[in-house]
Design a protein around this motif. Structure first.
Motif, PDB file in Angstrom:
ATOM      1  N   CYS A  68      18.495  23.061  82.046  1.00  9.99           N
ATOM      2  CA  CYS A  68      18.048  23.574  83.341  1.00  9.99           C
ATOM      3  C   CYS A  68      18.568  22.726  84.497  1.00  9.99           C
ATOM      4  CB  CYS A  68      16.527  23.647  83.383  1.00  9.99           C
ATOM      5  SG  CYS A  68      15.815  24.963  82.361  1.00  9.99           S
ATOM      6  N   ARG A  69      18.690  21.435  84.286  1.00 10.25           N
ATOM      7  CA  ARG A  69      19.187  20.534  85.335  1.00 10.25           C
ATOM      8  C   ARG A  69      20.667  20.740  85.618  1.00 10.25           C
ATOM      9  NH1 ARG A  69      17.152  16.281  82.347  1.00 10.25           N
ATOM     10  NH2 ARG A  69      19.291  15.476  82.161  1.00 10.25           N
ATOM     11  N   LEU A  83       8.897  24.384  83.993  1.00 10.03           N
ATOM     12  CA  LEU A  83       9.945  24.131  84.982  1.00 10.03           C
ATOM     13  C   LEU A  83      10.080  25.261  86.002  1.00 10.03           C
ATOM     14  CD1 LEU A  83      12.627  22.726  82.524  1.00 10.03           C
ATOM     15  CD2 LEU A  83      11.327  21.420  84.223  1.00 10.03           C
ATOM     16  N   GLU A 109      22.753  27.138  84.622  1.00 12.60           N
ATOM     17  CA  GLU A 109      21.827  28.260  84.551  1.00 12.60           C
ATOM     18  C   GLU A 109      20.784  28.006  83.465  1.00 12.60           C
ATOM     19  OE1 GLU A 109      21.933  33.155  84.084  1.00 12.60           O
ATOM     20  OE2 GLU A 109      23.773  31.967  83.954  1.00 12.60           O
ATOM     21  N   PRO A 110      19.499  28.272  83.731  1.00  8.20           N
ATOM     22  CA  PRO A 110      18.465  28.065  82.702  1.00  8.20           C
ATOM     23  C   PRO A 110      18.797  28.864  81.443  1.00  8.20           C
ATOM     24  CG  PRO A 110      17.459  28.415  84.847  1.00  8.20           C
ATOM     25  CD  PRO A 110      18.919  28.705  85.023  1.00  8.20           C
ATOM     26  N   TYR A 145      10.102  26.101  73.656  1.00 11.44           N
ATOM     27  CA  TYR A 145      11.063  26.589  74.656  1.00 11.44           C
ATOM     28  C   TYR A 145      10.327  27.376  75.739  1.00 11.44           C
ATOM     29  CZ  TYR A 145      14.034  30.126  76.794  1.00 11.44           C
ATOM     30  OH  TYR A 145      14.626  30.962  77.704  1.00 11.44           O
ATOM     31  N   MET A 159      10.138  26.203  79.673  1.00 15.09           N
ATOM     32  CA  MET A 159      10.683  27.018  80.761  1.00 15.09           C
ATOM     33  C   MET A 159       9.603  27.318  81.801  1.00 15.09           C
ATOM     34  SD  MET A 159      13.969  27.751  80.360  1.00 15.09           S
ATOM     35  CE  MET A 159      14.341  29.391  81.012  1.00 15.09           C
ATOM     36  N   SER A 196      21.541  35.267  79.826  1.00 12.91           N
ATOM     37  CA  SER A 196      21.930  34.048  80.524  1.00 12.91           C
ATOM     38  C   SER A 196      23.285  33.599  79.994  1.00 12.91           C
ATOM     39  CB  SER A 196      20.882  32.947  80.301  1.00 12.91           C
ATOM     40  OG  SER A 196      21.334  31.703  80.820  1.00 12.91           O
ATOM     41  N   THR A 210      23.821  30.531  79.592  1.00 14.20           N
ATOM     42  CA  THR A 210      23.467  29.341  78.816  1.00 14.20           C
ATOM     43  C   THR A 210      22.573  29.770  77.665  1.00 14.20           C
ATOM     44  OG1 THR A 210      23.581  27.923  80.777  1.00 14.20           O
ATOM     45  CG2 THR A 210      22.393  27.059  78.865  1.00 14.20           C
ATOM     46  N   VAL A 236      15.835  21.516  76.832  1.00  9.58           N
ATOM     47  CA  VAL A 236      15.584  22.518  77.870  1.00  9.58           C
ATOM     48  C   VAL A 236      15.672  21.873  79.251  1.00  9.58           C
ATOM     49  CG1 VAL A 236      13.838  24.051  78.879  1.00  9.58           C
ATOM     50  CG2 VAL A 236      14.239  24.085  76.418  1.00  9.58           C
ATOM     51  N   ASP A 237      15.083  20.689  79.396  1.00  9.71           N
ATOM     52  CA  ASP A 237      15.163  19.973  80.677  1.00  9.71           C
ATOM     53  C   ASP A 237      16.625  19.742  81.065  1.00  9.71           C
ATOM     54  OD1 ASP A 237      12.453  19.869  80.965  1.00  9.71           O
ATOM     55  OD2 ASP A 237      12.236  17.780  80.353  1.00  9.71           O
ATOM     56  N   HIS A 286      10.720  28.564  85.346  1.00 10.86           N
ATOM     57  CA  HIS A 286      11.719  29.569  84.985  1.00 10.86           C
ATOM     58  C   HIS A 286      11.110  30.615  84.046  1.00 10.86           C
ATOM     59  CE1 HIS A 286      14.719  27.050  86.847  1.00 10.86           C
ATOM     60  NE2 HIS A 286      14.480  26.051  86.012  1.00 10.86           N
TER      61      HIS A 286
END
Length: 341
Positions: free
Chosen positions: A177-178, A209, A181-182, A202, A206, A244, A246, A173-174, A211
């Motif tokens: 997101c980096r 972070l 798109e998350p 998850y 999120m 999303s 992603t 997940v990190d 999101h």
């Protein structure tokens, strides 16, 4: 003293509340169990005036060199690879592995455990179905046969060995997101505890972070993950219902089906110009590197899980006291970056 005469070890285990394997260890060598456990056994022996048939105990100790292996679905590439590694470790140690598959069905899992117990194995390594397991049947088996549980953490047996889903899902997940798109989280109805843990992690990752978590739960409830990923992926793409661009899938098999759905719908999967979707999975099962495009995922440490599971089982077979607390062994995942995300 009590009026009813205890006739055998099974009855004594029932009335005393002490497991049969623990009693067997005590009668073989009283010093092999903890002092508190030894006191409980000796107090129960006096209370119920029970004297075991030593000849029968000695006969029962003449176990085979068989190791039972039970998995939910042998055709699943993840379990096929785990069985391959475990079989080799057992053979190299002088044991003969016997493999059973539950085919995703509770009744077949119960039948496999009953058949395996009738073979009087030295021990067993089992990955239970999980949510659909008959807990009492599995628990009873682990009380009679030295057992290590791997992959699916049903609360039975002396030890569990598996993947650290909190670490591995947080890791991917990190990354997602980096780098774009998350992600939303693509899942089917959970078939074992791992799926629930991955979804929950998850959501937590999120939120950590900053999101909004977006879980996409699709139809399907069997082990045909690729088909579910394909059919439900095509439906979601047609309905423009993916929240999303992603998508993190609960496992690699769902992700491979989703990649196929994107291809059939004319969408390019990858990370770069011209790509409509990024798709990632979890497990790094043996086919993940051969999807088109190759799948970004988190690799479970198959070999470490297999080796630790077998190591602990051999200790149980040798009568080593692992303590009163059930052992828990988790191995961290490794991020594997490929073209899909």
């Amino acid at each position: 003293m009590v009026e009813k005469r205890i006739r055998n070890m099974e009855e004594f285990a029932t009335v005393s509340g002490i497991s049969r394997p623990t009693l067997s260890k005590y009668f073989h060598d009283p010093g092999s169990v903890r002092a508190t456990t030894r006191e409980r056994i000796e107090s129960a022996l006096e209370q119920y005036d029970y004297r075991p048939n030593i000849f029968a105990i000695n006969q029962n100790r003449k176990l085979t060199k068989t190791i039972g292996i039970l998995v939910p679905y042998l055709s699943d590439p993840f379990f096929a690879e785990m069985v391959r590694l475990i079989e080799r470790l057992c053979i190299d140690a002088g044991y003969w592995p016997v493999v059973f598959s539950a085919h995703g069905e509770t009744e077949l899992e119960n039948n496999a455990l009953a058949t395996l117990e009738s073979l009087r194995p030295a021990g067993a390594l089992i990955a239970p179905l999980g949510r659909s397991s008959d807990f009492e049947v599995v628990e009873r088996f682990t009380e009679e046969v030295p057992t290590v549980v791997f992959d699916s953490n049903l609360e039975v047996g002396k030890a569990f060995v598996g993947n650290d889903n909190v670490q591995s899902i947080g890791l991917i997940v990190d990354y997602l997101c980096r780098t774009g798109e998350p992600p939303c989280f693509f899942e089917m109805p959970p078939v074992n505890p791992n799926a629930n843990r991955r979804r929950d992690t998850y959501v937590q990752s999120m939120e950590r972070l900053g999101h909004q978590p977006q879980v996409v739960s699709v139809r399907g409830g069997d082990w045909d993950f690729e088909r579910i990923g394909l059919d439900e992926g095509m439906r979601l793409i047609s309905e423009r219902a993916l929240p999303s661009d992603t998508i993190l899938c609960s496992n690699d098999r769902l992700a491979i089906g989703l990649i196929a759905a994107a291809y059939q719908k004319g969408l390019r999967v990858g990370h770069g110009p011209g790509c409509a979707l990024r798709i990632a999975g979890h497990d790094d099962h043996p086919w993940a590197q051969f999807s088109c495009p190759p799948l970004t995922t988190v690799a479970q440490d198959y070999r470490a899980v297999a080796e630790r599971s077998v190591e602990i089982l051999f200790k149980l077979i040798d009568g080593e006291d692992l303590g009163e607390e059930r052992q828990m062994h988790y191995f961290q995942g490794r991020l594997v970056l490929r073209a899909s995300a």
